[in-house]
Design an enzyme around this catalytic site. Structure first.
Site, PDB file in Angstrom:
ATOM      1  N   LYS A   1       0.941  -0.820  -0.156  1.00 25.68           N
ATOM      2  CA  LYS A   1       0.082   0.200  -0.049  1.00 25.68           C
ATOM      3  C   LYS A   1       0.891   0.995  -0.189  1.00 25.68           C
ATOM      4  CE  LYS A   1      -3.904   1.943   2.652  1.00 25.68           C
ATOM      5  NZ  LYS A   1      -4.753   1.769   3.878  1.00 25.68           N
TER       6      LYS A   1
ATOM      7  N   SER B   1      -9.766   1.968   2.954  1.00 21.50           N
ATOM      8  CA  SER B   1      -8.789   2.761   1.974  1.00 21.50           C
ATOM      9  C   SER B   1      -7.712   1.680   0.947  1.00 21.50           C
ATOM     10  CB  SER B   1      -8.228   4.053   2.783  1.00 21.50           C
ATOM     11  OG  SER B   1      -6.793   3.439   3.822  1.00 21.50           O
TER      12      SER B   1
ATOM     13  N   SER C   1      -9.723  -0.717   7.658  1.00 18.76           N
ATOM     14  CA  SER C   1      -9.439  -0.671   6.056  1.00 18.76           C
ATOM     15  C   SER C   1      -8.005  -1.614   4.995  1.00 18.76           C
ATOM     16  CB  SER C   1      -7.866   0.767   6.158  1.00 18.76           C
ATOM     17  OG  SER C   1      -9.460   1.590   6.452  1.00 18.76           O
TER      18      SER C   1
END
Length: 493
Positions: free
Chosen positions: A87, A162, A186
């Site tokens: 990420k 996210s 997330s």
């Protein structure tokens, strides 16, 4: 989906370790899959950065290292050759770290996150950086400054957020596993919406060094995989103490592999009534009931229970997280790094830089956080939220002290929403995190496991365990995975 990324972590490591699979060819296959699935007008846009040449160079170096290890009779590292995505809020040396924001567009970190360094030390191939809601603030990956990510199962739907880019990359078979971050769900929420496994460890179980902070008391690095075994294999590598992070626990991680095959027999599974509201999507309710019945057939004892302060989780989270974000994001002023918009004086420079660099959702949360920390309101809002946080954590501890081993809930109240959909009620939009935020407030580990599909879209079941009970969590998650059947895979992509 490439044949090799579908194979799973343990088989892939074995093939690379014995020399049956060349890491260079594997890297080429991964880059080809990303080129085919991720780019272009109809691409998934899971990745924000990927450099095929750098990946090939690293694969070549790994091949030489493994040859030397085999000749010397040394064991090969635990993740040898496993393609892993990261990420874009985890700092890396060979890729930009943007956090999905114009504020950090093109920023290159001078150091690397501990979790990423441990991946490399274990022989993993770090493939690239994945798309995300800006600074982790969102649950659809539409809040990225660089465009939304699509759900591999339905390109007109969101992948969740996210960490939506990481979840989509695994679901589409571009990588075997991925790292994400989980501040209020997330990792678990996009895992559910993309039909993969997502694990959030106990707070302090994985170092946050090199994770760009959103809400420091809630943020946690987590893992994605197509199976529980894959996600647990990566988690095993990145867990453990780190002197660079004062919040990281000082004891070594438990053996997660021993828990995978133990089954559900004898487990006590709590089912809280608060996580089954009347307005839940009917298909999710049906699949959750079937999963609970399946665990019972496998020998688990199912207990109905209550988490009475659950109803306060969303308002508590949306006071504490923005308050911490307001403090953490104050550093982005256009002076030290990131976007800069010049103006006649310093105050104007700060204001214009932050106006241009931050997106709407980030500004909204900074404003909310600044308000709840302001003079005259801090105790009324922030202080009260901290007190309620303790009550929420106490509910979980009471349940575990009563003999409940794990708690089962749906991961989300709804399936993936259409791209571009905006609820007219902002509070309703935040309710999508209603089943996940409490685990972060309490600091306990959680996992989402695919349990079927509704309306043709993946549905996840969530399991929660007491602090430092990752082995128990993994055991229950693996049992749930067997009960629910084969994990979901990307549909025709």
């Amino acid at each position: 989906m490439t044949e090799h990324t579908r194979a799973g972590v343990r088989r892939l490591t074995e093939e690379v370790g014995t020399g049956a699979l060349d890491p260079v060819r594997l890297a080429e296959a991964v880059s080809a899959a990303i080129a085919a699935k991720d780019s272009g007008p109809s691409g998934l846009r899971a990745f924000l950065s990927h450099d095929p040449a750098k990946l090939a160079d690293r694969a070549g170096s790994l091949a030489q290292e493994l040859d030397e290890a085999r000749r010397a009779g040394r064991p090969v590292p635990a993740l040898s050759g496993v393609p892993v995505a990261v990420k874009d809020n985890l700092c890396t040396l060979d890729h930009p770290t943007t956090c999905g924001s114009r504020m950090l567009e093109g920023f290159r970190s001078p150091y690397e996150a501990t979790a990423v360094r441990r991946l490399r030390a274990a022989g993993a191939l770090v493939v690239g950086k994945t798309n995300m809601d800006e600074f982790g603030m969102g649950s659809t990956t539409e809040q990225s400054a660089f465009g939304p990510t699509r759900n591999p199962h339905a390109p007109d739907r969101v992948p969740g957020g996210s960490s939506g880019g990481s979840a989509a990359a695994v679901a589409a078979g571009m990588v075997t596993a991925a790292l994400g971050s989980d501040t209020g769900g997330s990792v678990r929420q996009p895992a559910a919406l993309c039909g993969v496994v997502g694990i959030k460890p106990t707070y302090g179980g994985v170092s946050r060094y090199g994770l760009v902070a959103y809400a420091s008391s809630l943020d946690q690095v987590g893992t994605f995989g197509r199976t529980v075994d894959d996600a647990a294999s990566v988690l095993q590598v990145i867990m453990g103490p780190d002197p660079r992070d004062a919040t990281c626990a000082g004891h070594p991680p438990a053996n997660l592999f021993a828990a995978v095959d133990r089954g559900a027999d004898g487990l006590v599974v709590g089912v809280p009534e608060e996580y089954f509201p009347e307005d839940m999507e009917p298909g999710i309710r049906r699949l959750a009931a079937a999963a609970i019945e399946g665990l019972a057939r496998e020998g688990a004892e199912v207990r109905l229970m209550s988490l009475p302060h659950h109803r306060f989780a969303i308002p508590t989270y949306y006071v504490l997280a923005p308050a911490e974000a307001s403090a953490n994001l104050a550093r982005y002023d256009g002076v030290r790094y990131g976007t800069r918009t010049d103006a006649p004086d310093a105050d104007c420079t700060y204001s214009r830089t932050r106006s241009a660099g931050f997106g709407t959702e980030v500004k909204r949360r900074i404003l909310l956080g600044t308000y709840v920390l302001s003079a005259g309101y801090q105790d009324r809002y922030y202080g009260q939220a901290q007190r309620v946080r303790h009550l929420i954590a106490a509910d979980f501890q009471t349940a575990f002290d009563s003999g409940v081993d794990v708690i089962f809930t749906p991961t989300t109240p709804d399936v993936a929403s259409p791209l571009g959909y905006r609820s007219p009620d902002p509070y309703r939009r935040y309710q999508g995190d209603a089943f996940t935020v409490a685990a972060n407030l309490a600091g306990i580990p959680g996992a989402s496991v695919p349990i079927g599909t509704s309306q043709g879209l993946p549905v996840g079941g969530q399991l929660l365990a007491a602090r430092w009970q990752e082995p128990r969590l993994i055991r229950a998650a693996a049992a749930l995975e067997r009960v629910a059947g084969t994990p979901a895979t990307s549909m025709g992509r």
